[in-house]
Design an enzyme around this catalytic site. Sequence first.
Site, PDB file in Angstrom:
ATOM      1  N   GLU A 148       0.815  -1.208   0.000  1.00 25.62           N
ATOM      2  CA  GLU A 148       0.000   0.000   0.000  1.00 25.62           C
ATOM      3  C   GLU A 148       0.860   1.274   0.000  1.00 25.62           C
ATOM      4  OE1 GLU A 148      -2.959  -0.185  -0.610  1.00 25.62           O
ATOM      5  OE2 GLU A 148      -4.041   1.593   0.103  1.00 25.62           O
ATOM      6  N   ASP A 149       1.950   1.245   0.719  1.00 24.43           N
ATOM      7  CA  ASP A 149       2.682   2.497   0.956  1.00 24.43           C
ATOM      8  C   ASP A 149       4.036   2.625   0.282  1.00 24.43           C
ATOM      9  OD1 ASP A 149       0.594   3.254   2.530  1.00 24.43           O
ATOM     10  OD2 ASP A 149       1.527   2.671   4.422  1.00 24.43           O
TER      11      ASP A 149
END
Length: 713
Positions: free
Chosen positions: A76-77
Amino acid sequence: MMRQQELVERVRRYDPSADEAALNKAYIFSMRAHKSQKRASGDPFFSHPVEVACILSEKKLDSASIVTGLLHDTVEDTLATLPDIEGRFGKEIARLVDGVTKLSRLDLQSGGTRQAENFRKLVLAMSDDIRVLVVKLADRLHNMRTLHHIKNNDKRRRIALETMEIYVPLAQRIGIRDWQNELEDHAFRELNPDARESITKRLAFLHSGSDDVTSRIIDTLRVDLAKAGLEADVHGREKTPHSIWRKMQRKSASLEQLHDVMAFRIVVRTTEECYKALGCIHSTYPLVAGRFKDYISLPKQNGYQSIHTDVIGPENQRIEMQIRTLDMHDVAELGVAAHWQFKEGVKLIRRTEGRQYRWLRELLEILENAGGPEEFLEHTRMEMFSDQLFCFSPKGDLQVLPKGATPIDFAYAVHTDVGNRCVGAKINGRMMPLRTLLKNGDQVEVMTSESQVPSLGWASFVVTAKARSCIRRFVRLQRIDEYCRMGREIINKIFQQEGYVLTQTAMQGILSDFGCDTVESLYSLVGRGEVGGHQILKSVYPTAKTGRSLKLSEDVAVTRAGEHSIELTGLAPGMEINFGDCCHPLPGDRIIGISTTGKGITIHTIDCEALESVAEMPERWMEANWSIDDKKSSVFVGRVRIILANEAGALGSLSTVVGRDGGNISNLRITDRSPDFFELFVDIEVSDSGHMSDIIAALRATEVVRGAERAGR
Ligand code: MN
């Protein structure tokens, strides 16, 4: 922040078979992926996944869970992708990381308490491997520990609210008691700092007043139990500020009135000892009525077992008492985590064998057929909500749908109008067919158009009752509309043909003749073929002369076949000519005339079945030929039998096709209706049989037409 080697050693201490290489690789991969990212606290971001891995190792989870904890934010990051993860760590880890990533995308979508219950179900349904949920809870726990670093008040509050509504109950659901308490306390501190502060202070005051009451009670209880021959661990504990707060709200009582702020736990070795300890306590101290519960013989759904009882204790104050074995204690504190402990490095110890843990039992049944702990965890699916689906609008509103639901169901769940106007749907940002089956967590964006109308075809794949009934209703209304239009056309044509003017007033005047309330309903009677167009004309103008060859039966086509169009051998002047309504002859068809006394001559096609009845009467047969005057455009009516798909707009496309090829529908009658199609006889004005063949060919090429043929031949 825990160093790589520390973490690996910690895991190896409880699980010597842990995948050391994977742990090392994950530590380094995550560190590199998060690079120089920072947390709100100013710490390197990488400290977060390491802390999550640590929290998981406290619960002695398997190495796949720890690796997932280290990697849980990379997809996600960071620039890392799921295929990257799968390539380096294998399918299982990739699946777990994907699961946690999906759960994280749900965060802060839950608006308000109304949806909390559904959200909890959603998270459970999406955690098809229980480790996904456990890693997610550890993630949330660390985020709550560091919540105060977030500057934005609203954001902090939303995270705390979500924790309280979604994650605290989930931690409780899988029975990880200390996570539940800690999550709850962090959230309480954020959501109601004043209440928490005052309860905490008050508790401190209550305990500071006397010398240590708790220790004195513990000592007294230990002596009492020893007299009964029981060796027991006795712990005193205070309730959490939040549980006291809830109780105060529920009972609208002050803190001083809540006598059971103190609670004690007695842990013994066996179930028999539990009951022995209970007997000892009850015979020593007065029982508080109505507070006794035996969760040993009747465990809670999450597998919790204990005996609860309230007594007036040694210091003359009311205390709450829990009695349980060490195994029961582990389950109460660790929940599901208590069931995957490792022995000799590989074997899972089943500590709950033969007991009454209903919920865990279901999980353990899976274990029966699974090899090792990994397989057990992998197959531990949360199936309690397997019949429900949870999907989102782009704004994050949640819709609960049954399994098998499609974007159409979703659209109708949002609003009837949205369903009726639905032209397409984006699922997770991609245009997808309307019959696509939705999956848990899908984000569905419904595309609408003002000109769209529901299709009866949708009814075959929607699963919600609302969608189905909306579609049916719409189609029914629309069809009434279509009948009405068709009826008006037929009546107009007949009036025009016969030289009369059709007025609204005239129609109003005859409504009662046909038992109708409105002109529209009369039109649709005609459109459905229940009343013939000529009956309307006759009703308005009873004296209307409607042409020599015209019969007024609703079934019979109108024709303007004049005396000039047919040559008959031996025709007596003034004899009436009719066309057979069995075969509807058209110029171009080979024909024969049959004379009937008093009724003139009826023209049939030479292959008409009706001729069989006069086969033995050659005296009635007359040679006939068409004699068409090319300068005068004549119109003849042919009849076609059509099988039409039972879909909205089908009648409309039928009339379009006929009109495009220069035909006019003068009458129609529906003879058979089924859910899938209907059969109808349509009378069409054409110039000759060739014209009719063209129209039939065009009809057959039309999608909604399943069959078309000249009738009566
Ligand atoms: Mn995280």
